[in-house]
Design an enzyme around this catalytic site. Structure first.
Site, mmCIF file in Angstrom:
data_model
loop_
_atom_site.group_PDB
_atom_site.id
_atom_site.type_symbol
_atom_site.label_atom_id
_atom_site.label_comp_id
_atom_site.label_asym_id
_atom_site.label_seq_id
_atom_site.Cartn_x
_atom_site.Cartn_y
_atom_site.Cartn_z
ATOM 1 C CE LYS A 145 48.350 -10.994 -48.792
ATOM 2 N NZ LYS A 145 48.264 -12.213 -47.958
ATOM 3 C CB SER A 162 51.018 -14.308 -49.795
ATOM 4 O OG SER A 162 49.935 -14.150 -48.901
ATOM 5 C CB SER A 213 49.954 -15.105 -45.887
ATOM 6 O OG SER A 213 50.091 -16.064 -46.906
#
Lengths: 493, 98
Positions: A79, A154, A178
């Site tokens: 990420k 996310s 997330s």
């Protein structure tokens, strides 16, 4: 033989160790697939040259009999919230559009020390602010099961990279779901660890008392292997635990003893898609057949947990994001203006231009709940409700070993379907209660539901007591021996 | 505790000023409706009796983590300033404040 990029971590390790493949071949297969599937927009930055060089170095170590660990040469995606030395790190935001970190996040440093190969940085909602990747300045990722739908967020880019076999494993970050929600939306595995199990050092902060770092993988066993590499005390993050790291991969090899598994009725209440409830009840039946005991329980405070979560998350993010001041790093009006303006304007204009609307909204909400006159009614109240949530889980774990719940109340939704901020926040109702309590939760594939002619994945979460990652992984691995939902792959190729 | 106020436009301007965010009038109007809508969700907290509950700031139980004050390798000066919009030798440069 199928393409190398489709390998799991376990399979990649076997083939590297047997010299059937090289890290260079494996890494190149992933990089080629990233390029071929660029329409999925899983990555913000692909570090192609660095990855190929790291793979060659890994192959040289192996040839010399000097591999660093079993993960040596295994390519992964991370990420874009993790600082990567020399590789741009944006946190999905124009605020950090040209930010090149001078150091590695601890998770990245540990994976580097294990010899794992960094492929690139994945799409995310800015600063973790979102549940769909639609709040990414570099465009959203697309769900490979139906590209008209979001992959969740996310950490959506990491989930897509795993689901579409663009990498062997990925790393995400979970503040209120997330990691788990995108795993659920893409038929992959995601582990939200106990707070303090994995170092947060060098991860772009969203809400510091809730943020957790964890693996996103194709199988539960893979998650165990990756966790073992990244978990443990770090002097640079004072909230990490000194507890020893278990041999998570070993516990995946045998079934756990019969467990009492709680099914909290608040997670199956009105508003949850009935097709998802049916999938979860089906899981409960199969776990019963495997020798476990299912017990329906109630944790009433779960109904208020999402409000508690958001107040704390807004408050902490408004504080954390104060560091983006246009002075030290990140977007700044000082870069463009020849004459120096007023200092306040540098702050206010740099921040207004660098942050997205959703990030500004959360900063505004956090500033408000912390401001004089409202602190008691919102922030202090939320901290007390947080205690009630901690107690709620403690009480539940007196009766049961593990909790079973859906990850999301809804199926993967279409782009634009949750344009209203409140509707987007409420989609997190099953994941946000976990973080305020600091307990671990393993999200893994549970089944499929057909909608509009598309087969869409449904995920479940197994929630345990603090530092019970081994127990969750053991049960999850057993589930994946009973049920093969996780081996299904999207056909949009 | 159902006495939480409804925000007005002046409140939104004040919050933006506290948060160091320069907002347009259109943004302020848009935020006004959204913030009131989102804050309505927090009324759920009133249903939890917290009169006897302490606050939880962290869930680890860890307190006062100390370490030896040892010299160690750190970032080079050029690394520290490599992302700064303006700097001169070893300090960040800002507009005149006095």
């Amino acid at each position: 033989m199928s393409s190398l990029n489709t390998l799991s971590v376990v399979e990649a390790i076997e083939q590297l160790e047997s010299r059937a493949i090289t890290s260079f071949e494996l890494t190149k297969a992933c990089l080629d697939e990233i390029e071929r599937r660029s329409e999925l927009n899983a990555f913000i930055t692909v570090a192609r040259d660095e990855a190929l060089a790291a793979a060659e170095a890994s192959d040289a170590r192996r040839a010399a009999g000097k591999t660093l660990s079993s993960l040596d040469g295994v390519p992964y995606a991370i990420k874009d919230s993790y600082a990567t030395r020399g590789v741009r790190t944006t946190a999905g935001s124009k605020m950090l559009d040209d930010f090149i970190p001078p150091y590695d996040a601890e998770v990245v440093a540990r994976l580097r020390a294990h010899g794992a190969v960094l492929l690139g940085k994945t799409v995310m909602d800015q600063f973790g602010h979102g549940s769909s990747t639609e709040n990414c300045a570099y465009g959203p990722s697309k769900n490979p099961w139906d590209t008209s739908r979001v992959p969740g967020g996310s950490s959506g880019g990491s989930a897509v990279a795993v689901a579409a076999d663009l990498c062997i494993f990925a790393i995400g970050e979970d503040t209120g779901g997330s990691i788990r929600q995108p795993a659920s939306f893409t038929n992959t595995v995601g582990l939200k660890v106990t707070y303090g199990r994995v170092s947060r050092y060098g991860s772009v902060a969203y809400a510091s008392s809730l943020d957790t770092m964890g693996p996103m993988t194709k199988t539960v066993e893979d998650a165990a292997i990756v966790l073992e590499a990244i978990a443990g005390h770090d002097a640079k993050d004072a909230t990490t635990s000194e507890r020893s790291v278990d041999d998570y991969a070993a516990v995946c090899q045998s079934d756990p003893k019969p467990l009492t598994i709680g099914l909290p009725r608040e997670f199956l209440a009105d508003g949850v898609d009935e097709r998802i409830i049916a999938v979860i009840r089906g899981v409960a039946d199969k776990l019963t057949a495997a020798g476990h005991t299912i017990k329906e329980i109630s944790i009433p405070v779960l109904e208020q947990a999402i409000a508690c979560y958001y107040i704390i998350a807004w408050a902490e993010t408004s504080s954390n994001l104060a560091r983006y001041d246009g002075i030290h790093y990140g977007h700044s009006t000082l870069k463009s203006e020849k004459t120096a303006s007023d200092l306040y304007d540098v702050y206010a204009e740099s921040r207004a231009a660098g942050f997205s609307t959703e990030t500004k909204r959360r900063i505004m909400l956090g500033t408000y709940v912390l401001s004089a006159g409202y602190y008691d009614a919102y922030y202090r109240k939320a901290l007390k409700v947080r205690t009630a949530i901690v107690h709620g889980f403690e009480e539940a774990f007196k009766d049961v070993d593990v909790l079973l719940a859906p990850v999301s109340p809804v199926l993967p939704f279409k782009f634009g379907d949750k344009g209203d901020p409140l509707a987007m926040y409420m989609a997190d109702i099953h994941t946000t209660p976990i973080n305020p309590a600091g307990v671990p939760s393993l999200a893994l594939p549970a089944g499929f539901v057909t909608e509009d002619g598309c087969e869409l994945p449904v995920g479940m979460q197994l929630i345990g007591q603090q530092f019970a990652e081994g127990q969750l992984l053991s049960l999850g691995a057993q589930w994946q021996r009973i049920d093969l939902t996780h081996i299904r792959k999207p056909e949009t190729r | 505790m159902n006495d939480r106020p409804v925000l007005n436009l002046d409140d939104v301007s004040h919050i933006a000023q506290l948060a160091r965010l320069k907002l347009s009038t259109e943004e302020e109007v848009s935020f006004l409706g959204e913030l009131n809508s989102v804050l309505s969700m927090t009324e759920a907290l009133d249903r939890v009796d917290t009169s006897d509950l302490p606050e939880t700031h962290n869930v680890t139980g860890l307190v006062n983590i100390w370490r030896e004050d040892l010299a160690a390798e750190t970032l080079l000066e050029e690394d520290v300033f490599s992302n700064a919009p303006r700097h001169e030798s070893s300090h960040f440069t800002i507009p005149k404040t006095l």
